[in-house]
Motif scaffolding. Sequence first.
Motif, mmCIF file in Angstrom:
data_model
loop_
_atom_site.group_PDB
_atom_site.id
_atom_site.type_symbol
_atom_site.label_atom_id
_atom_site.label_comp_id
_atom_site.label_asym_id
_atom_site.label_seq_id
_atom_site.Cartn_x
_atom_site.Cartn_y
_atom_site.Cartn_z
ATOM 1 N N LEU A 179 0.854 -1.202 0.000
ATOM 2 C CA LEU A 179 0.000 0.000 0.000
ATOM 3 C C LEU A 179 0.882 1.241 0.000
ATOM 4 C CD1 LEU A 179 -2.795 -0.980 2.551
ATOM 5 C CD2 LEU A 179 -2.980 -0.854 0.055
ATOM 6 N N ASP A 183 -2.622 4.867 -2.930
ATOM 7 C CA ASP A 183 -3.774 4.094 -2.452
ATOM 8 C C ASP A 183 -4.456 4.798 -1.284
ATOM 9 O OD1 ASP A 183 -3.334 1.717 -4.156
ATOM 10 O OD2 ASP A 183 -1.505 1.525 -2.971
ATOM 11 N N PHE A 184 -3.631 5.350 -0.384
ATOM 12 C CA PHE A 184 -4.205 6.041 0.773
ATOM 13 C C PHE A 184 -4.961 7.279 0.312
ATOM 14 C CE2 PHE A 184 -0.336 4.066 2.921
ATOM 15 C CZ PHE A 184 -1.057 2.965 3.368
ATOM 16 N N GLN A 187 -8.258 6.372 -1.311
ATOM 17 C CA GLN A 187 -9.179 5.780 -0.349
ATOM 18 C C GLN A 187 -9.973 4.597 -0.896
ATOM 19 O OE1 GLN A 187 -11.271 8.482 2.268
ATOM 20 N NE2 GLN A 187 -9.849 10.142 1.787
ATOM 21 N N VAL A 188 -9.578 4.130 -2.057
ATOM 22 C CA VAL A 188 -10.084 2.851 -2.592
ATOM 23 C C VAL A 188 -8.895 2.117 -3.215
ATOM 24 C CG1 VAL A 188 -12.493 3.450 -3.123
ATOM 25 C CG2 VAL A 188 -10.681 3.961 -4.780
ATOM 26 N N LEU A 189 -9.030 0.793 -3.340
ATOM 27 C CA LEU A 189 -7.997 0.017 -4.011
ATOM 28 C C LEU A 189 -8.317 -0.030 -5.501
ATOM 29 C CD1 LEU A 189 -7.631 -2.915 -1.461
ATOM 30 C CD2 LEU A 189 -5.988 -1.070 -1.898
ATOM 31 N N ARG A 194 -9.371 -5.202 -6.526
ATOM 32 C CA ARG A 194 -10.612 -5.553 -5.828
ATOM 33 C C ARG A 194 -11.253 -6.810 -6.410
ATOM 34 N NH1 ARG A 194 -14.230 -0.642 -6.308
ATOM 35 N NH2 ARG A 194 -12.552 0.370 -7.464
ATOM 36 N N ARG A 238 -8.841 1.246 7.234
ATOM 37 C CA ARG A 238 -10.055 1.779 6.589
ATOM 38 C C ARG A 238 -10.259 1.134 5.220
ATOM 39 N NH1 ARG A 238 -8.606 6.756 8.719
ATOM 40 N NH2 ARG A 238 -7.628 7.388 6.765
ATOM 41 N N LEU A 239 -9.168 0.986 4.457
ATOM 42 C CA LEU A 239 -9.267 0.338 3.137
ATOM 43 C C LEU A 239 -9.750 -1.112 3.279
ATOM 44 C CD1 LEU A 239 -6.045 1.571 1.256
ATOM 45 C CD2 LEU A 239 -8.421 1.938 0.543
ATOM 46 N N HIS A 243 -13.341 -2.611 1.784
ATOM 47 C CA HIS A 243 -13.376 -3.653 0.760
ATOM 48 C C HIS A 243 -13.585 -5.047 1.343
ATOM 49 C CE1 HIS A 243 -12.356 -0.670 -2.127
ATOM 50 N NE2 HIS A 243 -11.137 -0.476 -1.680
#
Lengths: 277, 277
Positions: A179, A183-184, A187-189, A194, A238-239, A243
Amino acid sequence: MSEPQRRPVFFISDGTGITAETLGNSLLTQFVGHYDKRRYPFVLDTTEADHVVREVHTAAEHSEPIVFLTVMDRNVRHALEGLPGIVIDLVNHGLETLESALGQTATRRYGQAHGIADAETYRDRMAAVEFALEHDDGQSLRVLGLSDVVLVGPSRCGKTPTSMYLAIHHGVRASNYPLLDEDFDAQVLPESLRELHGTLYGLVSSPQHLHQVRTERRPHSTYASLEQCRFEISAAKRLFAAHDIPYLDTSTRSIEEISTVILGFLHRLNSDNRFVP
Amino acid sequence: MSEPQRRPVFFISDGTGITAETLGNSLLTQFVGHYDKRRYPFVLDTTEADHVVREVHTAAEHSEPIVFLTVMDRNVRHALEGLPGIVIDLVNHGLETLESALGQTATRRYGQAHGIADAETYRDRMAAVEFALEHDDGQSLRVLGLSDVVLVGPSRCGKTPTSMYLAIHHGVRASNYPLLDEDFDAQVLPESLRELHGTLYGLVSSPQHLHQVRTERRPHSTYASLEQCRFEISAAKRLFAAHDIPYLDTSTRSIEEISTVILGFLHRLNSDNRFVP
């Protein structure tokens, strides 16, 4: 002598001695003591056994030894009978119980625990080691799709050594997705990652532990700062939550423990606890 | 059913279960049978133990199970008493023998075999994994000089997985020197490599085995031809003889066995069988 007297400990095996040493050490850690440990692997004939017997007798002149045995071969076992000291046979009780319960005589083949018992399984393990090596960090998303498990997490949370362990011991094709800031920030991968849901497993650490580990590598860097570690760990969690990716805190866990948890997550194991893709 | 009836086998532990599984499997391979194996690691409290007890009872309705136990915790052991089937306790005999011989009561701490028993030792192991990863193949001679052991040999004789195993399990900083055409042509090793005598260890294979392994990787190539494999193996052995480098044929040996032999060669191990640089 001001040094404490160390009690001699012998691990004697007709295989690698890995089982004797692992289980023997595990038993010793349950007691207080200082030990001088000696490992005698591959004791495959009575000549070697006689040599070991002399070594144990010599040691016993100074201090009562503790001897851990994992010997399957009948002749070698016989040659080792009557050793002085505290002798703990780690296989005989199990063998005799099974012989009597199963109504069979044990074949007493040596070295079954850590030899190449099954050539195909062994080749798979070695292929997985190569896979892990070739695809450690910075790999393409295409390669991630070929993995049995993709370890996701901030830098220095144990992804690489865990991949190696899973490959070496269980033939699991493991790769990593580190990560990073992008990515941070997002806030989504990435969607392509996914899509691998079910093979994604998160590794985090405590901010304090991560700070310590990173400081050893790059002292006084932003990368190692407690603030940055706090940020990355909470952003990673959070990620994972967003997910629905399971994750584990590796701060106080060994790679053996982490790998055991991940094998449970994969739970696509055959009856030999080998991974089935 | 046309399938043979598989006897249920349980590996139950309050740690990773690695010892239970390794030793249990080693015992089972001494007998003829078909097994359905289930691993229950981290059974840390009586709630978990009760769950496992129910699972064993359910399995026992169909076929007598075999149960291997490595449980240190007293409460968990107590909850597991009276399990049906063939129950083989892999630690109790050793614990009781030591308690009585040492005049101490075992602390019964769980998970000592495969946990982080000693943080410093564990960090060294992880650092060695990184060293092996960063310096696998094609490294500079300068880096080889930093290694505890340099594995020398033709391609596909086991250098890389052996390096990983030595690093992961023993904290040995291992690197590789792949023998290439220029070394075979020169019929001597580079002087800077020869200076590392004492840390050099050779790995070879049988030509037939090497031919098979290379064919899987690059079918019908000169690289994989039996003739080429014969040439490289005999040229490698001549180099090892010329420079007095010990070597091992890895064809029928597992990385655990190869590593055990190399640890014996290094024989600079402390009393915990950890490498001392």
